[in-house]
Design an enzyme around this catalytic site. Structure first.
Site, PDB file in Angstrom:
ATOM      1  CE  LYS A  17      -2.730  -0.603   3.326  1.00  0.00           C
ATOM      2  NZ  LYS A  17      -2.490   0.033   4.598  1.00  0.00           N
ATOM      3  CB  THR A 187     -13.681 -11.421  -7.818  1.00  0.00           C
ATOM      4  OG1 THR A 187     -14.883 -12.210  -7.782  1.00  0.00           O
ATOM      5  CG2 THR A 187     -13.091 -11.466  -9.217  1.00  0.00           C
ATOM      6  CB  CYS A 379      24.534   4.643  12.891  1.00  0.00           C
ATOM      7  SG  CYS A 379      23.897   5.585  14.276  1.00  0.00           S
ATOM      8  N   GLY A 381      27.736   0.821  12.821  1.00  0.00           N
ATOM      9  CA  GLY A 381      28.828   0.283  11.998  1.00  0.00           C
ATOM     10  C   GLY A 381      30.075   1.147  12.078  1.00  0.00           C
ATOM     11  CG  HIS A 513      20.930   6.382  10.007  1.00  0.00           C
ATOM     12  ND1 HIS A 513      21.124   5.028   9.953  1.00  0.00           N
ATOM     13  CD2 HIS A 513      20.938   6.722  11.310  1.00  0.00           C
ATOM     14  CE1 HIS A 513      21.232   4.551  11.178  1.00  0.00           C
ATOM     15  NE2 HIS A 513      21.120   5.559  12.031  1.00  0.00           N
ATOM     16  CD  GLU A 515      20.722   4.485   6.339  1.00  0.00           C
ATOM     17  OE1 GLU A 515      21.759   5.162   6.220  1.00  0.00           O
ATOM     18  OE2 GLU A 515      20.393   3.937   7.407  1.00  0.00           O
TER      19      GLU A 515
END
Ligand code: GLN
Length: 541
Positions: A17, A187, A379, A381, A513, A515
């Site tokens: 969703k 359905t 972080c 890591g 972070h 990412e």
């Protein structure tokens, strides 16, 4: 005029969703509209910040420091619009707000009830903090039929009435499962799910039907007939190879034109060549690299959603496919398992919490340092890479993090004080766990001539944070002596933000972070450069 599209889900969870909402947002944006996406989460936690990544997947952090649902990451990546604290709300937040108001006596003695007080607070949230958007897309978490979701459905039902059809639309995402014995897509679950919605007074205007194969026209008509929608408003949402195909396939199936038709908008045409280009690069790369992610929650990839997306973006920038090798860090704790790292071209140790698995991450950092394999520590890591260098290069044998309990050499320690927008934040061991980390965007300054300065191409950066511990600046000199330098700090020069080993092909640890800010159309420079280094490494091995 701001129009509202409410997106619910039925039949089963995990239908995507969030991605469907993000893709619709991207399509409306491609038609020139200003969009905003929001998520209403029916669970009772105030935010997902304290939930196990196994339960909830990644916690996505916004610029303004909210810990939110990972779907907000999809919204940002697909639309490029920075999400805000006001784009995600939970039952916990709604009730906290209503109860605080009740305690202040602001309800003047009224009996506080789900309808109207809770539903009013939900409606207020949906309508708040807008900036002249053309469309606000509101995704309702969970599946229709969940008890927790009822107040949210009631609130959007009321909003639908109050705003009128020209300003509101209900989209319902369902599944047509294929039943092998019958050789058919079924359905009935969709019919039931729509009945459930109708029973709370919501008639969906459009059904987005997930299926693993093309939906025959006869089935589409059947869904339309039984669910009280036009056949064109039954939009197939077929499985695709990469998530970046979703906007393109939804467009081909007529999703955005149906939405425009609903609102009576004569929308301008749209240009999706940017999306086709991304899909082409993802599906037909010129090479490939293998990156090991050494983490603790590797059993649930959703726990690292933004990370794997950012790696994909780094791959897009370098025209290569990034194959992720998931490695549970504990396997390195009995020695021997390092063979798992022999065939990868880069090692990434991501964010994490707690002692379990930490020694394995330290092993992985050591392997990368000694074998000169590109290492990206994010972080936790970064913290583990610092402990590794302290122990094995600087001879500080008791080096550890106070996150794991008292230790003799606190290379990583609890952050007790820092500044946010000129205001001092303080924490102690006894502080609440929820919402109290160093969260959201903070600036940093990069050293001239450092590796990261070259990668970013600028000295002043801003990145999103989510951590409670920091590398202890008292050890900066000792680390520098053995070749690990702090190459980025908070602008006041106090907090170490980045470490690197100049005498290594690519060894960088960041306290933030990156990412979270990477996007397909704008890959994060650290990921682009890490993958570039991995490509070089792949030529060596
Ligand atoms: N557990 C570490 C801290 O709180 C790292 C957090 C993280 O990796 N996000 O500082």
């Amino acid at each position: 005029m701001t129009r509202f599209i409410f997106i619910t889900g039925g039949v089963v969870s995990s239908l995507g969703k969030g991605l469907a909402s993000a893709a619709l947002g991207a399509l409306l944006q491609a038609r020139g509209f200003k969009v905003r996406l929001r998520k209403l989460d029916p669970y009772i936690n105030v935010d997902p910040g304290t939930m196990s990544p196994y339960q909830h997947g990644e916690v996505y952090v916004t610029e303004d420091g909210a810990e939110t649902d990972l779907d907000l990451g999809h919204y940002e990546r697909f639309t490029g619009v920075d999400a805000r604290r006001t784009d995600n709300v939970t039952t916990g937040q709604i009730y906290s707000k209503v109860i605080a108001k009740e305690r202040r006596g602001e309800y003047l003695g009224a009996t506080i009830q789900v309808i109207p007080h809770i539903t009013d607070a939900i409606k207020e949230f949906v309508l708040s903090d807008l900036d002249g958007e053309d469309f606000v897309l509101c995704e309702i978490g969970g599946t229709v039929g969940d008890i927790e979701g009822l107040p949210f459905l009631e609130a959007i039902r009321q909003l639908g009435n109050e705003l009128g059809r020209e300003r509101s639309m209900f989209v319902h995402l369902t599944l047509l499962p294929y039943v092998a014995a019958a050789g058919e897509l079924k359905t009935k679950p969709t019919q039931h799910s729509v009945k459930e919605l109708q029973s709370v007074g919501i008639q969906p205007d459009l059904l987005l039907c997930r299926a693993d194969r093309p939906i025959p026209e006869s089935e589409r008509r059947k869904v339309a007939l039984f669910c009280n929608v036009r056949t064109e408003a039954v939009v197939p949402a077929l499985d695709v190879e990469t998530i970046y195909q979703v906007p393109l396939t939804y467009h081909e199936q007529g999703l955005d034109s149906e939405v425009c038709r609903h609102f009576g908008i004569d929308a301008p045409g749209l240009n999706l060549t940017g999306w086709s280009d991304i899909v082409r690069r993802v599906l037909a790369p010129e090479g490939e690299v293998a990156i090991a992610i050494v983490g603790k929650y590797t059993g649930l990839h959703d726990a690292y959603k933004s990370l794997t997306e950012a790696l994909t973006h780094g791959g897009i920038a370098n025209n290569v496919r990034v194959n992720v090798k998931w490695l549970e860090s504990e396997i390195f704790e009995n020695g021997g398992a390092v063979t798992h790292l022999e065939d990868v071209h880069g090692i990434l140790v991501p964010g994490g919490f707690g002692e379990r698995g930490s020694e394995g991450k330290i092993h992985a950092a050591r392997f990368a340092r000694e074998r000169r394999v590109p290492y990206f520590g994010i972080c936790f890591g970064m913290q583990m890479a610092v402990i590794e260098a302290a122990r094995n290069l600087a001879g500080i044998s008791g080096a550890s993090s106070t996150e794991f309990g008292p230790c003799t050499d606190e290379l990583v320690g609890l952050m007790t004080e820092w500044e946010k927008g000129g205001i001092k934040e303080t924490r102690s061991e006894g502080s609440d766990k929820g919402g109290t980390m160093r969260l959201g965007a903070y600036p940093a300054r990069l050293n001239d001539n450092s590796h990261v300065r070259g990668i970013y191409g600028e000295a002043a950066i801003s990145e999103r944070h989510r951590h409670r511990y920091e590398v202890n600046p008292a050890y900066e000199e000792a680390l520098a002596k053995v070749g690990m330098v702090v190459s980025g700090k908070s602008p006041d020069g106090v907090l170490p933000e980045i470490i690197e080993i100049p005498d290594h092909p690519w060894f960088i640890g960041v306290q933030f972070h990156p990412e979270l800010k990477s996007r397909p159309f704008d890959p994060h420079p650290l990921f682009t450069d890490f993958i570039r280094a991995a490509v070089e490494q792949s030529r060596l091995v």
